[in-house]
Motif scaffolding. Structure first.
Motif, short mmCIF file in Angstrom:
data_model
loop_
_atom_site.label_atom_id
_atom_site.label_comp_id
_atom_site.label_asym_id
_atom_site.label_seq_id
_atom_site.Cartn_x
_atom_site.Cartn_y
_atom_site.Cartn_z
N HIS A 1 0.85 -1.16 -0.04
CA HIS A 1 0.09 0.17 0.15
C HIS A 1 0.88 1.36 -0.09
O HIS A 1 0.38 2.13 -0.60
CB HIS A 1 -0.96 0.01 1.16
CG HIS A 1 -2.12 -0.81 1.10
ND1 HIS A 1 -3.08 -0.98 0.17
CD2 HIS A 1 -2.32 -2.27 1.56
CE1 HIS A 1 -3.85 -1.78 0.16
NE2 HIS A 1 -3.56 -2.57 1.07
N LEU A 2 1.94 1.20 0.69
CA LEU A 2 2.98 2.37 0.91
C LEU A 2 3.58 2.50 -0.76
O LEU A 2 3.52 3.76 -1.35
CB LEU A 2 4.06 2.19 1.67
CG LEU A 2 3.51 2.44 3.23
CD1 LEU A 2 4.61 1.96 4.13
CD2 LEU A 2 2.92 3.75 3.47
N GLY A 3 4.08 1.44 -1.20
CA GLY A 3 4.62 1.58 -2.65
C GLY A 3 3.53 2.04 -3.68
O GLY A 3 3.89 2.72 -4.68
N ASN A 4 2.28 1.48 -3.61
CA ASN A 4 1.17 2.09 -4.57
C ASN A 4 1.03 3.58 -4.38
O ASN A 4 0.54 4.12 -5.43
CB ASN A 4 -0.19 1.49 -4.04
CG ASN A 4 -1.17 1.33 -4.88
OD1 ASN A 4 -0.65 1.19 -6.31
ND2 ASN A 4 -2.40 1.42 -4.86
N ARG A 5 1.52 4.11 -3.16
CA ARG A 5 1.37 5.59 -3.12
C ARG A 5 2.63 6.16 -3.38
O ARG A 5 2.94 7.38 -3.17
CB ARG A 5 0.87 6.05 -1.65
CG ARG A 5 -0.55 5.62 -1.59
CD ARG A 5 -0.98 5.56 -0.16
NE ARG A 5 -2.41 5.11 -0.02
CZ ARG A 5 -2.97 3.79 -0.12
NH1 ARG A 5 -2.13 2.90 -0.49
NH2 ARG A 5 -4.26 3.67 -0.16
N HIS A 6 3.70 5.50 -3.97
CA HIS A 6 5.02 6.03 -4.22
C HIS A 6 5.93 6.78 -3.01
O HIS A 6 6.32 7.75 -2.93
CB HIS A 6 5.14 6.74 -5.31
CG HIS A 6 4.52 6.38 -6.64
ND1 HIS A 6 5.19 5.03 -7.39
CD2 HIS A 6 3.33 6.45 -7.18
CE1 HIS A 6 4.32 4.80 -8.37
NE2 HIS A 6 3.21 5.25 -8.18
N VAL A 7 5.77 6.06 -1.76
CA VAL A 7 6.21 6.67 -0.61
C VAL A 7 7.54 6.30 -0.28
O VAL A 7 7.66 4.97 -0.51
CB VAL A 7 5.12 6.32 0.61
CG1 VAL A 7 6.01 6.70 1.84
CG2 VAL A 7 3.74 6.79 0.41
N PRO A 8 8.62 6.98 -0.19
CA PRO A 8 9.90 6.42 0.22
C PRO A 8 9.61 5.72 1.37
O PRO A 8 9.33 6.12 2.61
CB PRO A 8 10.63 7.62 0.38
CG PRO A 8 9.94 8.67 -0.33
CD PRO A 8 8.32 8.61 -0.06
N PRO B 1 0.39 12.03 8.55
CA PRO B 1 -0.82 11.66 9.30
C PRO B 1 -1.82 10.79 8.58
O PRO B 1 -2.51 9.75 9.21
CB PRO B 1 -1.46 12.91 9.97
CG PRO B 1 -0.86 14.16 9.10
CD PRO B 1 0.37 13.37 8.64
N VAL B 2 -2.02 10.89 7.43
CA VAL B 2 -2.84 10.07 6.37
C VAL B 2 -2.37 8.61 6.38
O VAL B 2 -3.26 7.96 6.37
CB VAL B 2 -3.22 10.69 5.14
CG1 VAL B 2 -3.85 9.76 4.06
CG2 VAL B 2 -3.77 12.10 5.47
N LEU B 3 -1.11 8.66 5.97
CA LEU B 3 -0.38 7.19 5.79
C LEU B 3 -0.41 6.56 7.42
O LEU B 3 -0.72 5.34 7.27
CB LEU B 3 1.01 7.42 5.34
CG LEU B 3 1.08 8.04 3.93
CD1 LEU B 3 2.70 8.06 3.57
CD2 LEU B 3 0.58 7.13 3.03
N MET C 1 -3.82 5.26 7.67
CA MET C 1 -3.98 4.08 6.79
C MET C 1 -3.47 2.78 7.42
O MET C 1 -3.94 1.71 7.50
CB MET C 1 -3.33 4.12 5.49
CG MET C 1 -3.57 3.14 4.47
SD MET C 1 -2.80 3.21 2.99
CE MET C 1 -0.94 3.03 3.57
N LEU C 2 -2.12 2.94 7.77
CA LEU C 2 -1.18 1.90 8.28
C LEU C 2 -1.84 1.24 9.61
O LEU C 2 -2.05 0.18 9.95
CB LEU C 2 0.13 2.30 8.60
CG LEU C 2 1.01 2.60 7.28
CD1 LEU C 2 2.22 3.09 7.60
CD2 LEU C 2 1.21 1.12 6.61
N GLU C 3 -2.44 2.25 10.45
CA GLU C 3 -3.21 1.50 11.70
C GLU C 3 -4.37 0.93 11.41
O GLU C 3 -4.86 -0.15 12.07
CB GLU C 3 -3.41 2.86 12.74
CG GLU C 3 -2.15 3.65 13.26
CD GLU C 3 -2.50 4.69 14.10
OE1 GLU C 3 -1.53 5.17 14.93
OE2 GLU C 3 -3.49 5.61 13.69
N HIS C 4 -4.93 1.47 10.32
CA HIS C 4 -6.22 0.56 9.81
C HIS C 4 -5.86 -0.76 9.50
O HIS C 4 -6.71 -1.63 9.56
CB HIS C 4 -6.73 1.45 8.83
CG HIS C 4 -8.12 0.95 8.28
ND1 HIS C 4 -9.44 0.67 9.15
CD2 HIS C 4 -8.40 0.09 7.17
CE1 HIS C 4 -10.04 -0.03 8.35
NE2 HIS C 4 -9.70 -0.35 7.20
#
Length: 151
Positions: A99-106, A120-122, A125-128
């Protein structure tokens, strides 16, 4: 009468060498270690111009030198805010990485955790997804990507 201050232009990267004498340390964030051309300062306030080949990825301990190699600094990774994400299982951690990769997050990948810059948004999502998240201030080493890995 104003006096012009010389700026040291660093154009070459050398592999880490703990024995090498350096004129200073250049402490850079993860984002700054990906940039190849900009002005910055050593910890001692010496003005530098990085003019490295495009795509250069700097690592902890790398040496940066002038074209004549008569002046050099050692790259150090700056401590910065980081979220460390752990999961109940390797599969859950893999899902979070997807899910992080899908958002191109380092993301920095370790055997048991994913690390990323606070968002905060990520985080929500991760806590969810069931993540256990810890905040810290430490050097951040995100993956450079398959096409930049050996730049």
């Amino acid at each position: 009468m104003s006096q012009e201050i010389a700026i040291v232009a660093l154009t070459q990267r050398q592999s880490p060498n703990a024995e090498q004498v350096v004129q200073g340390d250049l402490v850079l964030s993860a984002e700054e270690r990906l940039r190849s051309r900009y002005r910055c300062q050593t910890e001692d306030g010496i003005e530098l111009l990085l003019d490295l080949p495009r795509g250069t990825v700097l690592q902890e301990g790398d040496l940066l030198t002038t074209a004549t190699a008569d002046w050099r600094v050692r790259v150090r990774a700056k401590a910065e805010p980081v979220l460390s994400v752990e999961a109940a299982s390797p599969l859950d951690l893999l899902r979070m990485a997807y899910h992080l990769g899908n958002r191109h997050v380092p993301v920095e990948v370790t055997l048991t955790a994913l690390k990323l810059s606070p968002d905060p948004v990520l985080r929500e999502m991760l806590e969810h997804l069931g993540a256990a998240i810890a905040e810290s201030n430490e050097p951040f080493y995100p993956e450079t990507g398959a096409y930049r890995a050996h730049a």
